[in-house]
Design an enzyme around this catalytic site. Structure first.
Site: not given
Length: 238
Positions: A132, A142
């Protein structure tokens, strides 16, 4: 002989699009997801095989590996944002739980799955993990987990390379039309993320699927140990 492809998190979003792309090439595709009903429904719709498996559970991952005798492509697409802490949890415990959840979903699941099927990977095979843009900025726990995923994948490339197997990460930018944001995407945020790109459009799941398909192709045999940024120019490298 058709290729055998395993896609974790293959019931929705990016994982489902990747599974569909390989299935369109007549590969023997196996998808996983946490919920049996969702897995069965997605597998039937895609015309592939499905196994319910939580990639963060060693026992379930071992059972999944027993279903795989030979493997050409492994796509670690399972992952997501951490679950919010329940009300009443002390602040530091909530922080710890959030980080544990991020690491489990976005790093450890890929590590466990890969370790479980590593000896089934054929020469000329590929391990592809979905990262990501959050690893580069504003990613919190994250993003940190996705950054660790890229570091692990690069080390894995060194281990698998002598056997003719590649290992790469696709770092996805903003991809519209998925459930990733859990209903938290506003029009203003969407517009801001699109404005960051050079081509002024959001990503699509097909953008990531086609990149995964290329990384598993004969034309990408000398491409390994890399993080491939697919984000429309929102984050650039040189």
């Amino acid at each position: 002989m058709p290729r055998t492809v395993l896609v974790t998190g293959g019931t929705s979003g990016i994982g489902r699009a990747i599974a569909a792309r390989f299935a369109a090439d007549r590969a023997d595709v196996l998808i996983t997801g946490r919920r049996p009903g969702t897995v069965g429904e997605a597998a039937a719709e895609l015309g592939v095989r499905g196994v319910a498996c939580d990639a963060t559970d060693p026992g379930q991952v071992a059972a999944l590996a027993a279903e795989v005798t030979a493997l050409d492509v492994l796509v670690n697409a399972a992952g997501g944002l951490p679950a919010p802490a329940p009300d009443g949890v002390p602040p530091l415990e909530a922080v710890l739980a959030q980080w544990h959840d991020s690491l489990a979903q976005n790093l450890l699941g890929a590590v466990l799955t890969t370790a479980s099927v590593r000896d089934r990977l054929a020469p000329g095979g590929s391990v592809i993990s979905i990262g990501s843009i959050g690893a580069e900025r504003r990613g919190g726990s994250y993003g940190a987990a996705k950054a660790a995923l890229a570091a692990w994948s690069a080390a894995l490339s060194g281990e698998l390379g002598p056997h003719g197997i590649t290992s790469n990460v696709i770092s996805a930018g903003y991809v519209a039309g998925t459930g990733f944001f859990r209903g938290g995407m506003t029009d203003a945020r969407h517009d801001a993320l699109v404005e960051e790109t050079h081509n002024k459009r959001p990503g699509a799941v097909e953008d990531i699927a086609e990149t995964a398909y290329f990384l598993a192709s004969p034309g990408a045999r000398h491409l390994t140990g890399q993080t491939v940024h697919v984000n429309g120019g929102a984050f650039t490298t040189r």
